[in-house]
Structures are given as C-alpha cells and as structure tokens.
Design an enzyme around this catalytic site. Structure first.
Site, PDB file in Angstrom:
ATOM      1  N   CYS A  25       3.158 -23.628 -98.191  1.00  0.00           N
ATOM      2  CA  CYS A  25       4.135 -22.706 -97.649  1.00  0.00           C
ATOM      3  C   CYS A  25       4.976 -22.839 -96.388  1.00  0.00           C
ATOM      4  O   CYS A  25       5.615 -21.981 -96.024  1.00  0.00           O
ATOM      5  CB  CYS A  25       3.253 -21.421 -97.501  1.00  0.00           C
ATOM      6  SG  CYS A  25       1.955 -21.341 -96.012  1.00  0.00           S
TER       7      CYS A  25
ATOM      8  N   ASP B  11      -5.808 -34.559 -93.031  1.00  0.00           N
ATOM      9  CA  ASP B  11      -5.263 -35.691 -92.870  1.00  0.00           C
ATOM     10  C   ASP B  11      -4.182 -36.097 -94.173  1.00  0.00           C
ATOM     11  O   ASP B  11      -3.071 -36.242 -94.036  1.00  0.00           O
ATOM     12  CB  ASP B  11      -5.958 -37.055 -92.733  1.00  0.00           C
ATOM     13  CG  ASP B  11      -6.662 -37.220 -91.468  1.00  0.00           C
ATOM     14  OD1 ASP B  11      -6.299 -36.131 -90.393  1.00  0.00           O
ATOM     15  OD2 ASP B  11      -7.651 -37.759 -91.334  1.00  0.00           O
TER      16      ASP B  11
ATOM     17  N   GLU C 197       4.864 -41.591 -89.174  1.00  0.00           N
ATOM     18  CA  GLU C 197       5.143 -40.733 -88.131  1.00  0.00           C
ATOM     19  C   GLU C 197       5.907 -41.881 -86.832  1.00  0.00           C
ATOM     20  O   GLU C 197       5.472 -42.980 -86.615  1.00  0.00           O
ATOM     21  CB  GLU C 197       4.205 -40.246 -87.519  1.00  0.00           C
ATOM     22  CG  GLU C 197       3.550 -38.972 -88.117  1.00  0.00           C
ATOM     23  CD  GLU C 197       2.344 -38.311 -87.689  1.00  0.00           C
ATOM     24  OE1 GLU C 197       2.453 -36.990 -87.216  1.00  0.00           O
ATOM     25  OE2 GLU C 197       1.351 -38.983 -87.737  1.00  0.00           O
TER      26      GLU C 197
ATOM     27  N   CYS D  59      -1.437 -18.679 -96.363  1.00  0.00           N
ATOM     28  CA  CYS D  59      -1.564 -18.427 -97.760  1.00  0.00           C
ATOM     29  C   CYS D  59      -2.687 -18.946 -98.305  1.00  0.00           C
ATOM     30  O   CYS D  59      -3.097 -18.832 -99.537  1.00  0.00           O
ATOM     31  CB  CYS D  59      -0.192 -19.470 -98.578  1.00  0.00           C
ATOM     32  SG  CYS D  59      -0.724 -21.139 -98.172  1.00  0.00           S
TER      33      CYS D  59
ATOM     34  N   CYS E 244       1.414 -25.953 -93.015  1.00  0.00           N
ATOM     35  CA  CYS E 244       0.850 -26.088 -94.325  1.00  0.00           C
ATOM     36  C   CYS E 244       1.832 -26.706 -95.337  1.00  0.00           C
ATOM     37  O   CYS E 244       3.037 -26.609 -95.358  1.00  0.00           O
ATOM     38  CB  CYS E 244       0.661 -24.712 -94.812  1.00  0.00           C
ATOM     39  SG  CYS E 244       0.142 -24.268 -96.597  1.00  0.00           S
TER      40      CYS E 244
ATOM     41  N   ASP F 154      -0.574 -40.954 -92.677  1.00  0.00           N
ATOM     42  CA  ASP F 154      -0.926 -40.395 -91.401  1.00  0.00           C
ATOM     43  C   ASP F 154      -1.907 -41.191 -90.857  1.00  0.00           C
ATOM     44  O   ASP F 154      -2.891 -41.442 -91.332  1.00  0.00           O
ATOM     45  CB  ASP F 154      -1.576 -38.855 -91.992  1.00  0.00           C
ATOM     46  CG  ASP F 154      -2.054 -38.285 -90.574  1.00  0.00           C
ATOM     47  OD1 ASP F 154      -1.381 -37.833 -89.768  1.00  0.00           O
ATOM     48  OD2 ASP F 154      -3.126 -37.965 -90.440  1.00  0.00           O
TER      49      ASP F 154
END
Length: 416
Positions: free
Chosen positions: A337, A363, A267, A356, A334, A183
């Site tokens: 979840c 990051d 990315e 959750c 997340c 990231d």
C-alpha cells in the site's frame, strides 16, 4: 575487454628480497612526490606527472639507491599518484605507511613480460629485473598480457596480470526481461526481491577465538619487538583468510545475480560515510559511540561496497545494467500500500504494515521497494508485473472497524 588474472608466486630468497626492495623504493617515491604536490598546492601552484618524472631522473644521480628499481616501475608509481590526485584531490590521497601498507609495484610494459606453462599446476613468468618467477597455475591466462602487478599479502607474494581477453560486453542480455532488487543488510549480506537470501560466515568460531587471543597478546607486546611482529603475522594470516572468503562470496553472488538478471537495482549507499566514527571531539563528544562502532564493523564485514564492485565487474560480461536508487524509506515503506511508517518494521526480520496488515520478511519487502524505485513493477509473488501471476498476494484482511489486524489487536478489538 581487459580483465585480471591473479596467481600465487613461489619466489626464492633473492627474488623475495628484490621484491621487498622494489616495494620500499616505490613507497618512498610515492610519499616524496605526494608531499611535493601538497606543498605546491599550499602555494597555489600545481604539479603533475611530467615535471615529477623529469625530476625523478635527476634524483637518481643524487640518490643512487633509486636505481635499484626499474625506471618504468617508478614512473608507473608516479602515474598512479597522478591519477589518484586527479580523482580524489591532493590532500585526500593517503600516505603509504611502512607498517600499514603492503608492498606492491607494477610492470606496465606487457611486451617485456613472457608467460609460460611448465606443468599441470605450475607456470612461470619472466619479469624485468626479477627474471623467471614460478607461480601456481590456477586458471589459464586467456589473452595477451598488458601489465603485471606484484604485491605481498601477509607472507605470500602474488602476481596479477592485466589481460586483453578479446571479449566484448553483450549489447543485449541473455534474459532481457528480468530484473531484481537487492537489499544489503548487516544480518543477511544480500536479499533479493524474489525472496532469495545470500549470506555466509567469513570466520569460524575457532578462528574468532584465536583472533581474540592474538589481539590480547598484541596489546601486551612492546612496539618494534620481534614478538610483536610474530603476533601481527599470525593475525594477518587469519584476517587474510577472512578477506579471501568475503571476496569469493561477493564474486559468486555477483555472478549469480548478473547472469540471471538484465537489470540489478541497488540502493545508492555511501559506505564510507555510513561507517565514519561517531566519537566526535573532546569539546563535542559523540553519542552511542560503541553501538555505532559495532554497526560499522557489521557493515564492513558484509562487504557492501565490494559486492557493488563485483556486480559492476560481472556486468561487463553479461550486459547487465546496474541501477542505483535513493535508499530513503525503502525499509519502512509497505510494498503493498506504499504506507511509510517506522513502526511497520517490528524487528530486523519482521515487517507488518500498520495500515493494511501486509506481512513479509523485512529485507524482502525492502528489496521489492528498491526494485519499484527503479521503475520495475513487482507483484505480490515477487516476479515482474508484466503479466498476471499464477498466485497473487491475497488482499489484506480488515476488521469491521476499518482498522488493520495489527491495530485491532493492539486496541483489544476481537477479530470478526
């Protein structure tokens, strides 16, 4: 495999003057040829390298100063322009301004270039028209020289040799079952899914203060004055050191990631579009222009695109695969979840899922989502989900009301 070797040149006064002359002639040829291509495109016609190279030979008879530069150097300038126009479009290729462009030119004939080592710290190269030039021997050549590019950065000249080193990209990585998500951020340059943070400062506090004072002096200088040129040279010296540190950091980080991982997931960021100005027009002025300008500076300072280029270069020697994934919602989702909510990210560094209660560094959570987006499962410990981890992330604790701990605290419900 073709690779580059860059060295600092030590030129005498005559050689430096010749290099300036060659650079000015190449810049003039580039701009003239680019204007000719644009004029042809306006009329619906097309101009390429072959007719322009023929016209260059005719232009030398009308403009004798073109003969001061070697013919193959000028032809290489036309080839570079032809490639740029084919890749980016004729009207998107930029002019080479005398004030903003640093002189550079290429000797494409490797058989006319001779390189020798003359001491522990010095070497020399024989270049057409320039003769023998000395350079700082900072690393071995390591192969057969194919071409040489001479360029000026600030007040210093450099030579870059394109070398055939005889290596090939490995068919299989040394650690084939490894993968990492990366990231890229404005606070930390690169964060991996394993929880490693790669960052450094490129400019010291003293240099930042001096740069700020020099920029203030520059605003008071008269254009074209000797004082303005002197201040610009001092500014370029500081910016040059910052640029070198950024390139060094990206190269070292890329080498570390490519050596330790068979797959590196990034990315798919369009840095040029992301750093576009938000000023707008007079009729439709932009919003939050100063904030957007600060964000643009932060993105460019961290060198997002430079890190990607360095990774692709390092991957040639390690056999690493570079994968680009869609960046949408990677920082808001997340990892535990898969619940996506802008409120999940409380701040730049804190991530706590509203569904959750999963907590992690923001990051690191984004890097894990980036790795998952490429089809590589990652466990709560951050390793690959091929086998069960020794220590697993404990399940999120829920209240008796069925709400997450964060939602329960917000509602004023005491924990069970």
């Amino acid at each position: 495999m073709l690779s580059g070797r860059r060295y600092r040149l030590e030129l005498d006064a005559k050689q430096a003057e010749l290099c300036e002359t060659f650079g000015d002639i190449c810049r003039s040829v580039w701009n003239t040829a680019l204007e000719q291509r644009r004029e042809y495109r306006r009329r619906g016609a097309w101009m390429n390298y072959v007719p322009q190279a023929a016209e260059l030979a005719d232009a030398k008879r009308e403009f004798p100063w073109l003969k001061d530069a070697p013919s193959h150097v000028l032809q290489q300038t036309l080839r570079d322009l032809d490639r740029a126009c084919r890749e980016h479009g004729t009207h998107r290729v930029r002019w080479r301004s005398k004030a903003r462009w640093s002189p550079s030119f290429r000797f494409p004939a490797g058989n006319l270039i001779t390189v020798e080592r003359i001491g522990r710290k010095w070497g020399r190269a024989k270049l057409p028209e320039l003769g023998w030039v000395r350079f700082r021997w900072s690393r071995p050549i390591g192969g057969e020289v194919r071409s040489a590019t001479v360029a000026r950065q600030g007040r210093q000249w450099f030579v870059s040799f394109l070398v055939e080193d005889g290596r090939q990209t490995p068919q299989r990585h040394a650690m084939p079952n490894t993968a990492v998500g990366v990231d890229r951020g404005v606070k930390v340059a690169a964060t991996t899914s394993g929880g490693h943070f790669h960052d450094r400062e490129y400019i010291s506090m003293g240099e930042a203060k001096r740069l700020r004072r020099l920029q203030q002096q520059l605003s008071r200088c008269e254009r074209g004055s000797n004082r303005r040129r002197s201040v610009l040279a001092k500014i370029n010296a500081i910016i040059g050191r910052v640029r070198n540190r950024r390139a060094d950091f990206c190269a070292q980080t890329a080498n570390t990631l490519a050596t330790r991982n068979a797959v590196v997931v990034l990315e798919d960021l369009r840095t040029r579009n992301m750093t576009a100005s938000a000023a707008g027009t007079v009729e439709q002025p932009g919003r939050n222009v100063r904030a957007k300008a600060g964000l643009n500076r932060a993105i460019l300072d961290k060198g997002w695109h430079l890190l990607e280029l360095a990774l692709r270069n390092a991957a040639r020697t390690t056999g690493t695969t570079i994968v680009l994934v869609d960046p949408a919602y990677t920082s808001q989702t997340c990892h535990a979840c898969k619940h996506a909510d802008p409120k999940n990210r409380e701040s730049q560094a804190v991530f706590e899922c509203t569904a959750c209660g999963y907590q992690d560094h923001a990051d690191v959570n984004a890097a894990k989502n980036i790795l998952n987006a490429a089809g590589h499962a990652v466990s709560g410990r951050g390793d690959l989900g091929v086998a069960r981890s020794v220590k697993r992330q404990p399940p999120a604790r829920r209240t008796r009301t069925g709400r997450s701990p964060r939602a329960a605290r917000a509602a004023g419900i005491p924990a069970p």
